[in-house]
Design a protein around this motif. Structure first.
Motif, mmCIF file in Angstrom:
data_model
loop_
_atom_site.group_PDB
_atom_site.id
_atom_site.type_symbol
_atom_site.label_atom_id
_atom_site.label_comp_id
_atom_site.label_asym_id
_atom_site.label_seq_id
_atom_site.Cartn_x
_atom_site.Cartn_y
_atom_site.Cartn_z
ATOM 1 N N LEU A 33 0.938 -0.678 -0.304
ATOM 2 C CA LEU A 33 -0.072 0.337 -0.129
ATOM 3 C C LEU A 33 0.555 1.564 0.124
ATOM 4 O O LEU A 33 0.509 2.191 -0.699
ATOM 5 N N ASP A 46 -10.653 -3.599 -4.399
ATOM 6 C CA ASP A 46 -9.952 -4.831 -4.124
ATOM 7 C C ASP A 46 -11.027 -6.052 -4.700
ATOM 8 O O ASP A 46 -11.469 -6.421 -4.537
ATOM 9 N N ALA A 54 -5.879 -7.332 2.308
ATOM 10 C CA ALA A 54 -5.967 -6.026 1.234
ATOM 11 C C ALA A 54 -6.505 -4.560 2.417
ATOM 12 O O ALA A 54 -6.580 -3.854 2.186
ATOM 13 N N LEU A 115 -5.807 -2.872 -5.936
ATOM 14 C CA LEU A 115 -5.658 -3.986 -5.413
ATOM 15 C C LEU A 115 -6.464 -6.221 -5.645
ATOM 16 O O LEU A 115 -6.951 -5.483 -6.180
ATOM 17 N N THR A 117 -4.943 -9.630 -4.142
ATOM 18 C CA THR A 117 -3.520 -9.968 -3.840
ATOM 19 C C THR A 117 -4.257 -11.283 -3.774
ATOM 20 O O THR A 117 -5.140 -11.727 -3.824
#
Length: 214
Positions: A33, A46, A54, A115, A117
């Motif tokens: 971040l 996200d 996240a 984001l 992940t």
């Protein structure tokens, strides 16, 4: 009132893997971040939010004037995320959506930061479409931050890592591939989607972090 939530053993194992103490202790997402310049007031998406690995740190980073929207295909995992957000007093800035990741049901040019992940490897052949969708939903100048596993040039090492994951009791099984994309292949996907200012970093041996701008 008893608020205990019961999950299947596979879901419980997935929750632990996604949200276990070791993963948080490494401080990975906080560093990601910072590199992606998450800031107060931003609108964040996200992609594949899961249990909020996240999402929750991003909600802290954007402050009370920002927001984070988490999309995932698993309703049970998003319920975990929602409970975590409530526990930390972040409900007002966190929303969730059960839905597909490619394509995304998110308006074009509507977020400042995307984001993603440890999701791209699960999308397999749809990964390039997912990256293109991340580009679509970003505002001009917005950034994407991706963390995932990295296919290395060492095929024996790749097999060793994949074998370890195949033995884990989360229901993934021997056919799931984690080390699916090399750094070069990830860069190609990002460039193909139209991203610029691409930064790729190896993290802890067989992981990679990618930051890019729309």
């Amino acid at each position: 009132m008893n608020t205990t939530v019961h999950h299947t053993p596979e879901v419980e194992e997935t929750i632990y893997r996604l949200d276990g103490p070791l993963r948080w202790a490494l401080g990975e997402v906080q560093g990601l971040l910072r590199t992606a310049q998450a800031a107060p007031g931003q609108r964040v998406l996200d992609v594949g939010a899961g249990t909020g690995y996240a999402t929750i740190p991003a909600a802290r980073a954007v402050g009370p004037d920002g927001s984070v929207h988490g999309v995932d295909g698993s309703a049970p995992l998003l319920k975990v995320l929602e409970r975590r957000a409530a526990k930390e007093g972040l409900t007002a800035r966190v929303t969730t959506q059960v839905g597909a990741l490619a394509p995304l049901d998110v308006p074009t040019s509507s977020v400042d930061l995307v984001l993603c992940t440890y999701v791209l490897h699960e999308l397999a052949e749809d990964a390039a479409l997912a990256v293109a969708e991340m580009h679509r939903v970003l505002k001009p100048g917005g950034r994407v931050a991706i963390a995932d596993y990295r296919k290395t040039p060492d095929t024996a090492r790749n097999r060793e890592i994949e074998s370890w994951y195949a033995r884990q009791p989360d229901g993934a099984g021997p056919d799931e591939r984690h080390l699916r994309f090399s750094l070069e292949e990830l860069e190609q996907m990002l460039r193909g989607a139209g991203f610029q200012q691409i930064e790729l970093r190896t993290w802890h041996d067989f992981h990679t972090h990618a930051i890019a701008a729309r």
